[in-house]
Design a protein around this motif. Structure first.
Motif, PDB file in Angstrom:
ATOM      1  N   ALA A  85       0.863  -1.164   0.068  1.00 19.59           N
ATOM      2  CA  ALA A  85      -0.030  -0.074  -0.006  1.00 19.59           C
ATOM      3  C   ALA A  85       0.941   1.344  -0.018  1.00 19.59           C
ATOM      4  O   ALA A  85       2.020   1.174   0.509  1.00 19.59           O
ATOM      5  CB  ALA A  85      -0.761   0.072   1.071  1.00 19.59           C
ATOM      6  N   MET A  86       0.249   2.398  -0.519  1.00 15.80           N
ATOM      7  CA  MET A  86       0.849   3.747  -0.316  1.00 15.80           C
ATOM      8  C   MET A  86      -0.257   4.742   0.048  1.00 15.80           C
ATOM      9  O   MET A  86      -0.949   4.795  -0.853  1.00 15.80           O
ATOM     10  CB  MET A  86       1.464   4.015  -1.987  1.00 15.80           C
ATOM     11  CG  MET A  86       2.278   5.127  -1.853  1.00 15.80           C
ATOM     12  SD  MET A  86       3.122   5.331  -3.139  1.00 15.80           S
ATOM     13  CE  MET A  86       3.979   7.132  -3.136  1.00 15.80           C
ATOM     14  N   GLY A  87       0.206   5.341   1.177  1.00 10.51           N
ATOM     15  CA  GLY A  87      -0.651   6.360   1.556  1.00 10.51           C
ATOM     16  C   GLY A  87      -0.240   7.782   1.134  1.00 10.51           C
ATOM     17  O   GLY A  87       1.128   8.092   1.337  1.00 10.51           O
ATOM     18  N   THR A  88      -0.859   8.808   0.872  1.00 10.99           N
ATOM     19  CA  THR A  88      -0.415  10.212   0.495  1.00 10.99           C
ATOM     20  C   THR A  88      -1.276  11.076   1.363  1.00 10.99           C
ATOM     21  O   THR A  88      -2.434  11.035   1.511  1.00 10.99           O
ATOM     22  CB  THR A  88      -0.413  10.476  -0.863  1.00 10.99           C
ATOM     23  OG1 THR A  88       0.183   9.259  -1.661  1.00 10.99           O
ATOM     24  CG2 THR A  88      -0.182  11.751  -1.490  1.00 10.99           C
ATOM     25  N   HIS A  89      -0.737  12.095   1.862  1.00  7.90           N
ATOM     26  CA  HIS A  89      -1.099  13.272   2.579  1.00  7.90           C
ATOM     27  C   HIS A  89      -0.634  14.469   2.242  1.00  7.90           C
ATOM     28  O   HIS A  89       0.494  14.571   2.275  1.00  7.90           O
ATOM     29  CB  HIS A  89      -1.217  12.837   4.204  1.00  7.90           C
ATOM     30  CG  HIS A  89      -1.522  14.090   4.976  1.00  7.90           C
ATOM     31  ND1 HIS A  89      -3.032  14.231   5.131  1.00  7.90           N
ATOM     32  CD2 HIS A  89      -0.887  14.764   5.548  1.00  7.90           C
ATOM     33  CE1 HIS A  89      -3.042  15.172   6.018  1.00  7.90           C
ATOM     34  NE2 HIS A  89      -2.002  15.817   6.266  1.00  7.90           N
ATOM     35  N   CYS A  90      -1.534  15.547   1.991  1.00  6.62           N
ATOM     36  CA  CYS A  90      -1.116  16.674   1.544  1.00  6.62           C
ATOM     37  C   CYS A  90      -1.545  17.809   2.576  1.00  6.62           C
ATOM     38  O   CYS A  90      -2.910  17.560   2.976  1.00  6.62           O
ATOM     39  CB  CYS A  90      -1.557  16.963   0.259  1.00  6.62           C
ATOM     40  SG  CYS A  90      -0.793  15.965  -1.160  1.00  6.62           S
ATOM     41  N   CYS A  91      -0.923  18.952   2.865  1.00  8.60           N
ATOM     42  CA  CYS A  91      -1.392  19.839   3.462  1.00  8.60           C
ATOM     43  C   CYS A  91      -0.759  21.192   3.126  1.00  8.60           C
ATOM     44  O   CYS A  91       0.205  21.201   2.388  1.00  8.60           O
ATOM     45  CB  CYS A  91      -1.167  19.801   5.014  1.00  8.60           C
ATOM     46  SG  CYS A  91       0.598  19.321   5.487  1.00  8.60           S
ATOM     47  N   GLN A  92      -1.399  22.424   3.594  1.00 11.52           N
ATOM     48  CA  GLN A  92      -0.822  23.726   3.011  1.00 11.52           C
ATOM     49  C   GLN A  92      -0.267  24.630   4.129  1.00 11.52           C
ATOM     50  O   GLN A  92      -0.437  25.809   3.795  1.00 11.52           O
ATOM     51  CB  GLN A  92      -1.802  24.331   2.170  1.00 11.52           C
ATOM     52  CG  GLN A  92      -2.127  23.429   0.927  1.00 11.52           C
ATOM     53  CD  GLN A  92      -3.040  23.746  -0.079  1.00 11.52           C
ATOM     54  OE1 GLN A  92      -4.370  24.058   0.320  1.00 11.52           O
ATOM     55  NE2 GLN A  92      -2.583  24.467  -1.192  1.00 11.52           N
ATOM     56  N   SER A  93       0.160  24.340   5.158  1.00 17.83           N
ATOM     57  CA  SER A  93       0.479  25.317   6.242  1.00 17.83           C
ATOM     58  C   SER A  93       1.478  24.849   6.888  1.00 17.83           C
ATOM     59  O   SER A  93       2.424  23.788   6.488  1.00 17.83           O
ATOM     60  CB  SER A  93      -0.733  25.193   7.573  1.00 17.83           C
ATOM     61  OG  SER A  93      -0.751  24.183   8.070  1.00 17.83           O
ATOM     62  N   PHE A  94       2.151  25.926   7.775  1.00 14.51           N
ATOM     63  CA  PHE A  94       3.717  25.725   8.028  1.00 14.51           C
ATOM     64  C   PHE A  94       4.001  24.544   8.697  1.00 14.51           C
ATOM     65  O   PHE A  94       3.095  24.205   9.812  1.00 14.51           O
ATOM     66  CB  PHE A  94       3.736  27.129   9.114  1.00 14.51           C
ATOM     67  CG  PHE A  94       5.202  27.040   9.659  1.00 14.51           C
ATOM     68  CD1 PHE A  94       6.284  27.404   9.032  1.00 14.51           C
ATOM     69  CD2 PHE A  94       5.374  26.709  10.982  1.00 14.51           C
ATOM     70  CE1 PHE A  94       7.566  27.773   9.799  1.00 14.51           C
ATOM     71  CE2 PHE A  94       6.576  26.644  11.581  1.00 14.51           C
ATOM     72  CZ  PHE A  94       7.604  27.046  11.034  1.00 14.51           C
TER      73      PHE A  94
END
Length: 129
Positions: A85-94
């Motif tokens: 499995a491959m998990g991806t998490h994106c976010c946009q803050s410091f």
């Protein structure tokens, strides 16, 4: 002299463009080694954490790899192919990508057992030659 306070007020009112800061690492086994802050380029809009793992539930752990960094786009969704499995998490803050994205999904022992049972059933019901 009245120009200086007006100029100072104008400078303080302007919001400077700040680059995103994300944690980064490559091919690490533990989140402990992925806590290096990196200033992203102006074109990067996301902090990304990608974790790849292989195993069978909590019974067999075949390894895990963790990558973190900056990206101009958020890569695709997580992928689960059963035991890999491959998990991806994106976010946009410091420094928002501090976590290890849950370690990546793994197939449960129940799903694996059901697959084995169905395979055996198919073999038993197959006509003999």
């Amino acid at each position: 002299m009245k120009v200086l306070p007006v100029l100072l007020a104008a400078l303080l009112a302007v919001d400077p463009a700040c680059s995103l800061v994300c944690f980064s690492c490559k091919d690490q086994k533990s989140n402990f080694y992925c806590l290096k802050p990196t200033v992203c380029s102006d074109s990067d809009n996301y902090c990304v954490t990608m974790s790849a793992s292989a195993g069978i539930g909590n019974m067999v752990d075949l390894g895990r790899t963790l990558n973190k960094g900056c990206s101009p786009i958020c890569p695709g969704a997580s992928i689960d192919l059963g035991v890999v499995a491959m998990g991806t998490h994106c976010c946009q803050s410091f420094l928002c990508n501090i976590s290890a994205a849950g370690g990546g999904p793994q197939v449960s022992a129940t799903v694996l057992g059901l697959g084995v049972l169905l395979s055996l059933l198919a073999a038993l019901l197959r006509p003999s030659l």
